[in-house]
Scaffold this motif. Structure first.
Motif, PDB file in Angstrom:
ATOM      1  N   UNK A  24       0.898  -0.985  -0.007  1.00 29.11           N
ATOM      2  CA  UNK A  24      -0.356  -0.332  -0.477  1.00 29.11           C
ATOM      3  C   UNK A  24       0.836   0.925   0.032  1.00 29.11           C
ATOM      4  N   UNK A  25       1.452   1.597   0.894  1.00 30.61           N
ATOM      5  CA  UNK A  25       2.837   2.478   0.308  1.00 30.61           C
ATOM      6  C   UNK A  25       3.342   2.968  -0.192  1.00 30.61           C
ATOM      7  N   UNK A  26       3.853   1.460  -1.269  1.00 29.93           N
ATOM      8  CA  UNK A  26       4.783   1.597  -2.495  1.00 29.93           C
ATOM      9  C   UNK A  26       3.405   1.938  -3.322  1.00 29.93           C
ATOM     10  N   UNK A  27       2.642   1.198  -3.212  1.00 29.35           N
ATOM     11  CA  UNK A  27       1.051   2.637  -4.431  1.00 29.35           C
ATOM     12  C   UNK A  27       1.031   3.728  -4.499  1.00 29.35           C
ATOM     13  N   UNK A  51       3.563   5.638  -2.947  1.00 28.17           N
ATOM     14  CA  UNK A  51       4.289   6.281  -2.606  1.00 28.17           C
ATOM     15  C   UNK A  51       5.129   6.921  -4.288  1.00 28.17           C
ATOM     16  N   UNK A  52       4.006   5.846  -5.239  1.00 28.80           N
ATOM     17  CA  UNK A  52       4.624   6.131  -6.639  1.00 28.80           C
ATOM     18  C   UNK A  52       3.790   7.347  -7.788  1.00 28.80           C
ATOM     19  N   UNK A  53       2.817   7.305  -6.872  1.00 31.21           N
ATOM     20  CA  UNK A  53       1.596   7.978  -7.113  1.00 31.21           C
ATOM     21  C   UNK A  53       2.030   9.678  -6.830  1.00 31.21           C
ATOM     22  N   UNK A  54       2.730   9.197  -5.584  1.00 33.66           N
ATOM     23  CA  UNK A  54       2.962  10.751  -4.867  1.00 33.66           C
ATOM     24  C   UNK A  54       4.310  11.322  -5.705  1.00 33.66           C
ATOM     25  N   UNK A  55       5.307  10.419  -6.624  1.00 28.57           N
ATOM     26  CA  UNK A  55       6.269  11.087  -7.241  1.00 28.57           C
ATOM     27  C   UNK A  55       6.290  12.265  -8.045  1.00 28.57           C
ATOM     28  N   UNK A  56       4.999  12.517  -9.576  1.00 26.51           N
ATOM     29  CA  UNK A  56       5.311  13.346  -9.295  1.00 26.51           C
ATOM     30  C   UNK A  56       5.400  14.865  -9.403  1.00 26.51           C
ATOM     31  N   UNK A  57       4.026  14.239  -7.530  1.00 29.69           N
ATOM     32  CA  UNK A  57       3.744  16.383  -7.830  1.00 29.69           C
ATOM     33  C   UNK A  57       5.370  16.639  -6.447  1.00 29.69           C
ATOM     34  N   UNK A  58       6.268  15.206  -5.845  1.00 31.04           N
ATOM     35  CA  UNK A  58       6.904  15.513  -4.902  1.00 31.04           C
ATOM     36  C   UNK A  58       7.876  16.199  -6.366  1.00 31.04           C
ATOM     37  N   UNK A  59       8.684  15.530  -6.903  1.00 34.06           N
ATOM     38  CA  UNK A  59       8.635  16.550  -8.086  1.00 34.06           C
ATOM     39  C   UNK A  59       8.733  17.984  -8.623  1.00 34.06           C
ATOM     40  N   UNK A  60       7.427  18.731  -8.701  1.00 37.53           N
ATOM     41  CA  UNK A  60       6.648  19.515  -8.716  1.00 37.53           C
ATOM     42  C   UNK A  60       7.717  20.675  -8.043  1.00 37.53           C
ATOM     43  N   UNK A  61       6.894  19.833  -6.071  1.00 35.21           N
ATOM     44  CA  UNK A  61       7.443  20.557  -4.925  1.00 35.21           C
ATOM     45  C   UNK A  61       8.589  20.948  -4.938  1.00 35.21           C
ATOM     46  N   UNK A  62       9.634  19.928  -5.465  1.00 35.72           N
ATOM     47  CA  UNK A  62      11.436  20.350  -5.410  1.00 35.72           C
ATOM     48  C   UNK A  62      11.429  21.361  -6.499  1.00 35.72           C
ATOM     49  N   UNK A  63      10.420  22.039  -7.870  1.00 38.86           N
ATOM     50  CA  UNK A  63      10.686  22.377  -8.772  1.00 38.86           C
ATOM     51  C   UNK A  63      10.229  24.050  -7.695  1.00 38.86           C
ATOM     52  N   UNK A  64       9.076  23.662  -7.680  1.00 37.03           N
ATOM     53  CA  UNK A  64       8.843  25.006  -7.682  1.00 37.03           C
ATOM     54  C   UNK A  64       8.772  25.503  -6.012  1.00 37.03           C
ATOM     55  N   UNK A 100      13.669  -0.604   0.410  1.00 41.41           N
ATOM     56  CA  UNK A 100      14.204  -0.176  -1.042  1.00 41.41           C
ATOM     57  C   UNK A 100      13.144   1.397  -1.348  1.00 41.41           C
ATOM     58  N   UNK A 101      14.361   2.095  -1.856  1.00 44.39           N
ATOM     59  CA  UNK A 101      13.269   3.040  -2.605  1.00 44.39           C
ATOM     60  C   UNK A 101      12.346   4.188  -1.667  1.00 44.39           C
ATOM     61  N   UNK A 102      11.930   3.463   0.200  1.00 38.94           N
ATOM     62  CA  UNK A 102      10.981   4.578   0.407  1.00 38.94           C
ATOM     63  C   UNK A 102      11.155   5.484   0.992  1.00 38.94           C
ATOM     64  N   UNK A 103      10.534   5.865   1.539  1.00 38.27           N
ATOM     65  CA  UNK A 103      10.737   7.134   2.209  1.00 38.27           C
ATOM     66  C   UNK A 103      10.357   6.492   3.556  1.00 38.27           C
ATOM     67  N   UNK A 144       4.368   7.951   2.473  1.00 37.20           N
ATOM     68  CA  UNK A 144       5.977   7.473   3.630  1.00 37.20           C
ATOM     69  C   UNK A 144       5.475   6.065   4.664  1.00 37.20           C
ATOM     70  N   UNK A 145       6.586   5.328   4.963  1.00 37.30           N
ATOM     71  CA  UNK A 145       6.343   4.531   6.125  1.00 37.30           C
ATOM     72  C   UNK A 145       6.715   5.134   7.419  1.00 37.30           C
ATOM     73  N   UNK A 146       5.981   5.151   8.368  1.00 43.04           N
ATOM     74  CA  UNK A 146       6.621   6.183   9.630  1.00 43.04           C
ATOM     75  C   UNK A 146       6.364   4.755  10.494  1.00 43.04           C
ATOM     76  N   UNK A 147       7.551   4.404  11.662  1.00 40.06           N
ATOM     77  CA  UNK A 147       7.695   3.534  12.604  1.00 40.06           C
ATOM     78  C   UNK A 147       7.906   3.568  13.698  1.00 40.06           C
ATOM     79  N   UNK A 148       7.365   2.939  15.137  1.00 41.01           N
ATOM     80  CA  UNK A 148       8.059   3.826  15.912  1.00 41.01           C
ATOM     81  C   UNK A 148       9.552   3.528  16.673  1.00 41.01           C
ATOM     82  N   UNK A 149      10.624   4.562  17.246  1.00 44.79           N
ATOM     83  CA  UNK A 149      11.677   3.864  17.433  1.00 44.79           C
ATOM     84  C   UNK A 149      12.042   3.246  17.840  1.00 44.79           C
TER      85      UNK A 149
END
Length: 485
Positions: free
Chosen positions: A195-198, A200-213, A460-463, A477-482
């Motif tokens: 589910x996280x990979x799905x 993340x892939x969906x968010x990749x274009x927006x992530x690139x747009x965020x970095x560009x802006x 691999x390749x995750x946030x 993004x995957x969140x895990x307890x410390x």
């Protein structure tokens, strides 16, 4: 007393009867949980960023749990552990709006494992020591939903021998086992990685747009950095940058004074105690324009603030007054100046006999919601603005050597933390590894050391975000307890 014992037993029986005979709608659940929301809502924790973030994360997970309970045909569930900071009640207050003490809060942890809204609501209220009397008076449905007409409304409690003889599963035993089973990192990644990979892939274009802006605006305005106070989603952040970009096009002249500054998108507009330009995400361009126009005046006030910090330092033997964004409330420049001014006047009048430069190299922060001084594990003193000068003097003298040792340990810890983050990122081929502000360096170090002992191809390749809970953020993004198991 016997009376209290009988009363508690009767209350328990009454609640069981309610559970057996009534169902609760989503709207009823929201109404029933109002005292709880009032006690834990993040907006009431503006002066406590760590606690606010914990409550924000827990509320997201709680809302997801409640939504699942309302889905037609929902049967499977996983016990969900939550932690909330609950504002303390004043014992003698009768007014709900005034019944919470401004002096503090308490941490409450509990596990949800119920299958219906009513029992979930009661569990939450009881876990937080909040009254459940108002739940009994709710106008809940006395009949089960049509889909459930064929089911028996009154649970039958069979003797244990029935289950051993027939081979059927004992529901009570299953529930106890579910409560005993603790989520492990491997099992959680097994269930959530896809589910996280799905996402993340969906968010990749927006992530690139965020970095560009972000790059274009930083370059165009010659900003030092662009940040966000809270963990908004990528789409929300892009929207905020687009909004700033439109203002740049419409009113370029008002942004001439931002060179070298940091812009922070937050809940209100102004200039922060750290000297960053705050843009409130709920404000319109008109408000932002006024902030940019006032920058020359803010810069003058900032110079006066630095002078005050220097004067306080001279009165306290050379100790440096600092402001730490990650550990202190987000104050405006005006609020912080008033705090410094009040503290300076008190020190000046007390004439404490600190030897000049005797405390050079040490650090302190000022806080208005504490009453006793303390020494942080990172070596800085936390000094209440209301602290008695004599107490302040004694405490600093008594803890000065320990403070120097802590400061040295902090430098070593920061180096170790960065090395472990880099090593973990490389080993697991992570795209990014970071932590929430409420996770300390010591916790992060412990977490990374244990991660490096594992083989985790899922990452691999995750946030990966180190937090206090398990969760998958909306952008993957995957969140895990410390302290994962």
């Amino acid at each position: 007393t016997l009376y209290n014992f009988i009363r508690l037993c009767l209350e328990k029986i009454l609640l069981q009867c309610i559970l057996q005979s009534r169902t609760l709608s989503g709207a009823d659940a929201i109404n029933a949980l109002r005292p709880f929301y009032f006690a834990v809502h993040p907006d009431f924790f503006g002066q406590h960023p760590k606690e606010r973030e914990v409550n924000e994360n827990s509320l997201k997970r709680l809302n997801g749990y409640l939504e699942n309970l309302q889905k037609p045909g929902f049967h499977s569930f996983k016990p969900t552990q939550l932690t909330f900071y609950v504002r303390e009640r004043e014992p003698n207050s009768s007014n709900v709006q005034e019944s919470f003490s401004a002096s503090g809060f308490r941490a409450v942890s509990f596990t949800l494992h119920t299958r219906d809204l009513l029992s979930t609501v009661l569990d939450i209220l009881n876990s937080c020591s909040l009254s459940t009397e108002h739940v009994q008076s709710l106008n809940v449905n006395s009949q089960p939903h049509k889909e459930a007409k064929s089911t028996v409304n009154r649970p039958i409690k069979w003797d244990k021998t029935y289950y051993s003889f027939t081979g059927f599963k004992d529901p009570e035993e299953e529930l106890e086992q579910a409560q005993r089973v603790e989520t492990t990192l491997i099992s959680w990644l097994d269930d959530n990685e896809a589910g996280a990979v799905k996402k993340l892939k969906k968010s990749l274009p927006l992530r690139k747009e965020l970095e560009r802006l972000k790059f274009e605006l930083s370059h165009q305005l010659q900003l030092s950095d662009i940040r966000w106070q809270r963990s908004w989603g990528i789409a929300h952040r892009c929207s905020q940058l687009h909004s700033l970009g439109r203002l740049v096009q419409q009113r370029p002249e008002v942004l001439k004074n931002v060179k070298g500054r940091t812009v922070v998108f937050t809940d209100r507009s102004g200039m922060s105690a750290a000297g960053h330009i705050m843009l409130g995400t709920m404000d319109v361009h008109h408000h932002w324009t006024k902030i940019f126009e006032r920058l020359p005046n803010y810069y003058k006030l900032q110079k006066r603030l630095l002078f005050l910090e220097d004067r306080i330092s001279q009165l306290l033997g050379g100790i440096q007054v600092i402001y730490i964004e990650e550990l202190q409330p987000l104050l405006t420049l005006e609020e912080y100046y008033e705090t410094l001014d009040s503290f300076y006047n008190k020190l000046r009048d007390s004439r404490l006999p600190f030897h000049p430069r005797s405390l050079r190299g040490l650090q302190m922060i000022l806080e208005s919601d504490r009453y006793a001084p303390s020494l942080h594990e990172f070596g800085h003193f936390t000094i209440p603005t209301v602290c008695d000068p004599a107490t302040l003097q004694w405490f600093i003298f008594a803890k000065a050597q320990e403070a120097r040792e802590n400061l040295k340990r902090k430098e070593e810890m920061m180096i170790t933390e960065k090395e472990l983050i880099d090593t973990s990122t490389e080993k697991f081929s992570l795209d990014r590894l970071y932590k929430e502000p409420s996770v300390s360096s010591a916790q992060m170090i412990d977490c990374c050391k244990r991660l490096l002992e594992e083989s985790l191809p899922y990452l691999q390749g995750m946030h990966l975000c180190i937090s206090h809970f398990y969760s998958v953020l909306q952008d993957g993004d995957l969140c895990i307890p410390w302290n994962w198991k």
